[in-house]
Design an enzyme around this catalytic site. Structure first.
Site, PDB file in Angstrom:
ATOM      1  N   SER A   5       0.833  -1.203   0.000  1.00 23.40           N
ATOM      2  CA  SER A   5       0.000   0.000   0.000  1.00 23.40           C
ATOM      3  C   SER A   5       0.864   1.248   0.000  1.00 23.40           C
ATOM      4  O   SER A   5       2.014   1.235   0.456  1.00 23.40           O
ATOM      5  CB  SER A   5      -0.900   0.004   1.240  1.00 23.40           C
ATOM      6  OG  SER A   5      -1.545   1.253   1.416  1.00 23.40           O
ATOM      7  N   TYR A  34      -2.502  -1.113  10.295  1.00 25.17           N
ATOM      8  CA  TYR A  34      -2.588  -1.455   8.870  1.00 25.17           C
ATOM      9  C   TYR A  34      -1.319  -1.019   8.141  1.00 25.17           C
ATOM     10  O   TYR A  34      -0.721  -1.795   7.388  1.00 25.17           O
ATOM     11  CB  TYR A  34      -3.812  -0.769   8.266  1.00 25.17           C
ATOM     12  CG  TYR A  34      -3.945  -0.898   6.764  1.00 25.17           C
ATOM     13  CD1 TYR A  34      -4.521  -2.026   6.192  1.00 25.17           C
ATOM     14  CD2 TYR A  34      -3.517   0.121   5.913  1.00 25.17           C
ATOM     15  CE1 TYR A  34      -4.659  -2.144   4.806  1.00 25.17           C
ATOM     16  CE2 TYR A  34      -3.652   0.017   4.541  1.00 25.17           C
ATOM     17  CZ  TYR A  34      -4.224  -1.116   3.990  1.00 25.17           C
ATOM     18  OH  TYR A  34      -4.358  -1.232   2.635  1.00 25.17           O
TER      19      TYR A  34
END
Length: 289
Positions: A179, A192
C-alpha cells in the site's frame, strides 16, 4: 467482444457508512469493458486471496481474460464470490472458490492442496487479502485488533508462500499487495500501515531467498494508492471521505480495474527481468523508496 466475454449481471449494492441510511456512490468498478487481452497467461493457474471483490476481483477477471484458470479465496461475501466465479467461467476459464480465514495456516494449506489436486500445477500466487480499522489514538488499538490485522495482512502471506512454494512451477510469479501507506504512513491506520511496511520488506527479502532464486520465481509487489473498493466506505466516515483520493496529481480515486493490468504485467513474461520491486499505482503521488 464475444457473447461469452460479456459481463454477467453484477448485483447492485449499497456500500454503507456507519448506518443503513448513508449510501456511497459511485459503485466500485472491477472490470474495464475496453480491456484488450493478448493471451499473456494462457495455460497458467493462479491463486488470489481476497479475490471476491475490489482489487482481487479485478485481478481475477483480468487474469481470466488473459487465459488463466483462477482460484479465489474469500472470507464472508457469498454473493461477491459467486459473481467472481461466474464471471471467470463466463469468460471461458476454470474457477475455484474457497471460503475461509487467510489468518489461519491450515486454510492456506487447504487451498493450495486442492488447487494442485484439481489443476496439477500452480504458476501465480497473488497475496491480496487485507483488512483495516480506523483508530484515532494508538491506545484505542486493542490487542485483538492488532493480532487480527497482522494475521490477515502479513501472516497470511507467509502462510500462502510456505504452502505454495513446493508446488510453484519454475518461473512462477508471486505478487504481494502492499500500500501507499507503507511509504507515507497513515495517522488513522497505524496497525494497517505497519503490516503494509512489513509486506514491502517481505517482498524484497523473499525475492532474494535462495529457494526462490533456484526455481527462477519472481517476487514483486503492488502498492495501490486510493482505490475505490467496498473496503473504503466500510472503513471511513462520511466526513473523512469528502476529499478522499484527491491528493495525487490525477486528483481522483482510482477504480480497481485500473490496477489489474499491473498484476497482469507482473504475472506474465513481460516482467521477466523484474523481481524484488514494488510498483506504485496511486494517481500521481510521488513516493520515495
Amino acid at each position: 467482444m464475444t457473447n461469452s466475454d460479456k459481463e454477467t449481471q453484477k448485483p447492485k449494492k449499497n456500500y454503507l457508512i456507519n448506518d443503513d441510511s448513508k449510501n456511497i456512490n459511485p459503485e466500485p468498478q472491477t472490470e474495464d469493458p475496453n480491456y484488450k487481452a493478448a493471451g499473456k497467461l494462457k495455460g497458467k493457474t493462479a491463486i488470489i486471496t481476497g479475490g471476491d471483490s475490489g482489487i482481487g476481483q479485478a485481478v481475477a477477471i483480468a487474469f481470466a481474460k488473459e487465459g488463466a484458470d483462477v482460484a479465489i479465496g474469500y472470507l464472508e461475501s457469498e454473493d461477491d464470490a459467486t459473481y467472481t466465479k461466474n464471471r471467470i467461467e463466463k469468460i471461458g476459464q476454470k474457477a475455484l472458490v474457497f471460503k475461509g480465514d487467510v489468518g489461519q495456516e491450515s486454510y492456506a494449506k487447504e487451498v493450495v492442496s486442492k488447487v494442485i489436486e484439481e489443476w496439477g500445477h500452480l504458476d501465480i500466487l497473488v497475496n491480496n487479502a487485507g483488512e483495516q480499522h480506523v483508530q484515532e489514538k494508538i491506545g484505542d488499538i486493542t490487542a485483538e485488533q492488532l493480532d487480527r490485522t497482522f494475521r490477515t495482512n502479513i501472516f497470511s502471506q507467509f502462510y500462502f508462500v510456505k504452502a505454495a512454494m513446493p508446488h510453484l512451477s519454475e518461473g512462477a510469479s508471486i505478487i504481494n499487495t502492499t500500500s501507499i501507506t507503507a511509504y507515507r504512513g497513515s495517522e488513522h491506520l497505524l496497525d494497517y500501515s505497519a503490516t503494509k511496511g512489513a509486506i514491502t520488506a517481505f517482498t524484497r527479502s523473499l525475492s532474494q531467498n535462495s529457494e526462490v532464486i533456484d526455481k527462477k520465481i519472481r517476487v514483486n509487489g503492488v502498492a495501490p494508492g486510493p482505490i475505490w473498493t467496498p473496503l473504503i466506505p466500510a472503513t471511513f466516515t462520511e466526513e473523512q471521505l469528502k476529499d478522499w483520493g484527491k491528493g495525487g496529481a490525477i486528483e481522483r480515486a482510482g477504480q480497481a480495474f485500473e490496477l489489474a493490468p499491473t498484476y497482469v504485467y507482473l504475472a506474465s513474461t513481460d516482467s521477466s527481468y523484474v523481481s524484488g520491486q514494488v510498483l506504485h499505482v496511486n494517481g500521481g503521488v510521488v513516493i520515495n523508496g
